[in-house]
Design a protein around this motif. Structure first.
Motif, PDB file in Angstrom:
ATOM      1  N   LYS A 158       0.850  -1.173  -0.082  1.00  0.00           N
ATOM      2  CA  LYS A 158       0.130  -0.007   0.214  1.00  0.00           C
ATOM      3  C   LYS A 158       0.941   1.235   0.043  1.00  0.00           C
ATOM      4  N   VAL A 159       1.791   1.405   0.866  1.00  0.00           N
ATOM      5  CA  VAL A 159       2.744   2.432   0.977  1.00  0.00           C
ATOM      6  C   VAL A 159       3.448   2.521  -0.327  1.00  0.00           C
ATOM      7  N   ARG A 160       3.983   1.674  -0.877  1.00  0.00           N
ATOM      8  CA  ARG A 160       4.862   1.820  -2.093  1.00  0.00           C
ATOM      9  C   ARG A 160       3.969   2.294  -3.254  1.00  0.00           C
ATOM     10  N   GLY A 161       2.708   1.874  -3.547  1.00  0.00           N
ATOM     11  CA  GLY A 161       1.997   2.333  -4.395  1.00  0.00           C
ATOM     12  C   GLY A 161       0.985   3.335  -4.128  1.00  0.00           C
ATOM     13  N   TRP A 162       1.215   4.428  -3.405  1.00  0.00           N
ATOM     14  CA  TRP A 162       0.115   5.159  -2.354  1.00  0.00           C
ATOM     15  C   TRP A 162      -1.070   5.747  -3.703  1.00  0.00           C
ATOM     16  N   GLU A 163      -0.703   6.038  -4.819  1.00  0.00           N
ATOM     17  CA  GLU A 163      -1.711   6.688  -5.605  1.00  0.00           C
ATOM     18  C   GLU A 163      -2.546   5.285  -6.055  1.00  0.00           C
ATOM     19  N   THR A 164      -2.071   4.235  -6.413  1.00  0.00           N
ATOM     20  CA  THR A 164      -2.888   2.900  -6.583  1.00  0.00           C
ATOM     21  C   THR A 164      -3.589   2.657  -5.396  1.00  0.00           C
ATOM     22  N   THR A 165      -3.186   2.624  -4.257  1.00  0.00           N
ATOM     23  CA  THR A 165      -3.829   2.225  -2.991  1.00  0.00           C
ATOM     24  C   THR A 165      -5.152   3.382  -2.853  1.00  0.00           C
ATOM     25  N   ILE A 166      -4.799   4.391  -3.037  1.00  0.00           N
ATOM     26  CA  ILE A 166      -6.098   5.397  -2.977  1.00  0.00           C
ATOM     27  C   ILE A 166      -6.968   5.274  -3.825  1.00  0.00           C
ATOM     28  N   ALA A 167      -6.387   4.830  -5.271  1.00  0.00           N
ATOM     29  CA  ALA A 167      -7.516   4.392  -6.388  1.00  0.00           C
ATOM     30  C   ALA A 167      -8.306   3.301  -5.872  1.00  0.00           C
ATOM     31  N   LEU A 168      -7.690   2.208  -5.171  1.00  0.00           N
ATOM     32  CA  LEU A 168      -8.517   1.061  -4.723  1.00  0.00           C
ATOM     33  C   LEU A 168      -9.309   1.136  -3.745  1.00  0.00           C
ATOM     34  N   PHE A 169      -8.909   2.114  -2.659  1.00  0.00           N
ATOM     35  CA  PHE A 169      -9.924   2.498  -1.505  1.00  0.00           C
ATOM     36  C   PHE A 169     -11.007   3.191  -2.272  1.00  0.00           C
ATOM     37  N   SER A 170     -10.838   4.099  -3.231  1.00  0.00           N
ATOM     38  CA  SER A 170     -11.952   4.792  -3.913  1.00  0.00           C
ATOM     39  C   SER A 170     -12.918   4.188  -4.825  1.00  0.00           C
ATOM     40  N   ASP A 171     -12.437   3.186  -5.572  1.00  0.00           N
ATOM     41  CA  ASP A 171     -13.179   2.528  -6.400  1.00  0.00           C
ATOM     42  C   ASP A 171     -13.635   1.127  -6.231  1.00  0.00           C
ATOM     43  N   GLU A 172     -12.586   0.380  -5.721  1.00  0.00           N
ATOM     44  CA  GLU A 172     -12.914  -0.964  -5.337  1.00  0.00           C
ATOM     45  C   GLU A 172     -13.491  -1.305  -3.733  1.00  0.00           C
ATOM     46  N   TYR A 173     -12.622  -0.697  -2.968  1.00  0.00           N
ATOM     47  CA  TYR A 173     -13.059  -0.982  -1.434  1.00  0.00           C
ATOM     48  C   TYR A 173     -14.260  -0.370  -0.919  1.00  0.00           C
ATOM     49  N   LYS A 174     -14.277   0.944  -1.241  1.00  0.00           N
ATOM     50  CA  LYS A 174     -15.475   1.930  -0.873  1.00  0.00           C
ATOM     51  C   LYS A 174     -16.140   1.349   0.384  1.00  0.00           C
ATOM     52  N   LEU A 175     -15.146   1.724   1.545  1.00  0.00           N
ATOM     53  CA  LEU A 175     -15.687   1.613   2.749  1.00  0.00           C
ATOM     54  C   LEU A 175     -16.739   2.485   3.323  1.00  0.00           C
ATOM     55  N   PRO A 176     -17.969   2.177   3.749  1.00  0.00           N
ATOM     56  CA  PRO A 176     -18.961   3.119   4.198  1.00  0.00           C
ATOM     57  C   PRO A 176     -18.575   4.145   5.172  1.00  0.00           C
TER      58      PRO A 176
END
Length: 163
Positions: A57-75
């Protein structure tokens, strides 16, 4: 062809008794394997899983943010906060588990993460989550084992076992 051999009904019992004795001996030997070694291995194994995830997650922070925005979507959590919390817990709690420092406390955020992932992100991954959760619950309830930093620092004089 007739045979004069007499088969004793005790014959199978003798073989079964010998097998039972051997099984009892093996079980007794396995029962003497130190629980503290298992606890250390559990700590290192589960820490490795979460530490690698945190590093990724830390190594690819932009990708991590995108995953949390698009796929993970925690309420109820913005993606940046959720990603920061997840990375911090994965790295921080993993280090605590590896060292045996506040082991029981370190299991709680990771158990919370597993439950969140199971409920909101990847419900089909329950077999993997069950394994991780089982290890963490074991460490939570049984403690870090005999090899842990808390004891060396004088923070805990117990042997790492639940009393």
């Amino acid at each position: 062809m007739a045979t004069n051999a007499i088969i004793s009904p005790a014959g199978p019992m003798i073989g079964a008794t010998g097998l039972r004795a051997r099984m009892a001996a093996v079980t007794s030997l396995l029962g003497r394997f130190p629980l503290s070694v298992q606890q250390l291995l559990f700590r290192l194994a589960i820490a490795g899983v979460f530490f690698r995830a945190g590093l990724q997650k830390v190594r690819g922070w932009e990708t991590t943010i995108a995953l949390f925005s698009d796929e993970y979507k925690l309420p109820g959590l913005p993606p940046e906060i959720a990603a920061t919390m997840a990375s911090s817990f994965e790295l921080g709690c993993s280090i605590l588990l590896m060292l045996g420092l506040a082991t029981r406390l370190a299991t709680l955020p990771l158990l919370g993460m597993i439950m969140t992932i199971q409920l909101f992100v990847y419900p089909q991954a329950w077999p993997e989550h069950l394994v991780w959760g089982s290890i963490l619950v074991f460490l939570l309830t049984r403690g870090p084992g005999a090899f842990y930093i808390d004891r060396l620092l004088g923070l805990d004089s117990r042997d790492g076992q639940a009393r």
